[in-house]
Design an enzyme around this catalytic site. Sequence first.
Site, PDB file in Angstrom:
ATOM      1  N   SER A 114       0.926  -1.259   0.078  1.00 41.71           N
ATOM      2  CA  SER A 114       0.101   0.054   0.015  1.00 41.71           C
ATOM      3  C   SER A 114       0.882   1.213  -0.164  1.00 41.71           C
ATOM      4  O   SER A 114       0.316   2.371  -0.117  1.00 41.71           O
ATOM      5  CB  SER A 114      -1.023   0.053   1.447  1.00 41.71           C
ATOM      6  N   THR A 164      -2.281   2.911   3.084  1.00 41.31           N
ATOM      7  CA  THR A 164      -1.516   4.105   3.220  1.00 41.31           C
ATOM      8  C   THR A 164      -1.102   3.794   4.634  1.00 41.31           C
ATOM      9  O   THR A 164      -1.622   3.093   5.314  1.00 41.31           O
ATOM     10  CB  THR A 164      -2.783   5.296   3.452  1.00 41.31           C
ATOM     11  N   THR A 197      -6.288   6.926   6.639  1.00 40.09           N
ATOM     12  CA  THR A 197      -6.340   5.989   5.394  1.00 40.09           C
ATOM     13  C   THR A 197      -7.906   5.484   4.992  1.00 40.09           C
ATOM     14  O   THR A 197      -8.674   6.052   5.627  1.00 40.09           O
ATOM     15  CB  THR A 197      -5.462   4.533   6.086  1.00 40.09           C
TER      16      THR A 197
HETATM   17  N1  GLY Z   1      -6.334   7.213   1.170  1.00 39.79           N
HETATM   18  C1  GLY Z   1      -5.426   6.879   0.282  1.00 39.79           C
HETATM   19  C2  GLY Z   1      -5.809   7.291  -0.862  1.00 39.79           C
HETATM   20  O1  GLY Z   1      -7.287   7.349  -1.171  1.00 39.79           O
HETATM   21  O2  GLY Z   1      -5.105   7.517  -1.940  1.00 39.79           O
END
Ligand code: GLY
Length: 372
Positions: A94, A221, A272
Amino acid sequence: MSSESRQIDRREFVVTTAAGLAAAIPVRLFGQGPAPRRTIDPVVVASANGNRFKNGGDVTCVEKAFGLMSAGTDVLDALIAGVNIVELDPEDTSVGYGGLPNADGVVQLDASCMHGPSRRAGGVACLEGVRTPSLVAKAVMDQTDHHLLVGADARQFARQVGFTIEPDLNTERSRRLWLEWKRRTDPHRWLDPRTRAQAGLEAGLQMAAEGLIDADHFYGTINCNGVGPSGDICGVTTTSGLAWKIPGRVGDSPILGAGLYVDGDVGAAGSTGRGEANLFGLCSFVIVEQMRQGRHPKDAGMEALRRIKANTTEKRLLNPRGLPSFNVSFYVVNARGEHAGVSLYQSKYAVCTKNGAQTLDTEPLLSGRADE
Ligand code: GLY
């Protein structure tokens, strides 16, 4: 400075090792001799991968960040050293190296950082070729008058200030998963872009349901926030963004107020999950503003989640119960060191204090699962 040279800096290694020992034996460290005067016990909060991945070492992100800040390292430098573990870990799909690529198979990374004491911030979006976008975000903060550099020009900036640029950040695993997604969606057979985008989303969610990818890594994330021993508050967020996104898509992570917000007097919040839902309401900013008005980190985070729920009205984003079909989580800390992890649906978050690192359940707004 290249990402590699940061990894092997000897002074940092010695400090980190000493601090790591301190974090590992907190009772001895904090029980001996007169304690230094503190306004606060330091604390680090992060998404759950902040206490999961070690990249072959013996400490996690939150342990490393806590150890460094307790030993006197600047709080933001400590947090970034922590997230670097995850960015460089090929097993975390991620973030950073080995992050799931965009729809063209190219790894594009977003990151931001905020330094409460100096009121400075930096970010990069759609950055290719650098394993540690958090450090490039910090370089934007330290070496420019700007807050956000994007795309090929962000990469050129990184090259100019000394980062190693690599032709491809895919690992064998991230490439294999992208090829599987391509096989399932075959976008050239879908002429209507909305239908094609929906097919891509559904293929990704199905692969998560089959356990091919971690559901949390679909929008995966790492966010990491901390309050240091002197009360300094900082935060960093770094991501490869939505798996198999349309090239050029930027999520919430590099956008100040969305994927991260820090006020040096009030606290920090970061996120996230589905970036689009967070961007719409600039929820990290909302959370910090709620805390400014005296709300506890948990209550402030719940307010942001209620707004996301209220703003999610499109049918394609609702589950059979009529609730959001995705998750968003926030990791929140205030200037007193009180903290919370909150999410639409129950998830996990990481915390490190003088008592050591823990992975805790987030406080959910909604019951059940996003997909049911
Ligand atoms: N929260 C990470 C994204 O949507 O890129």
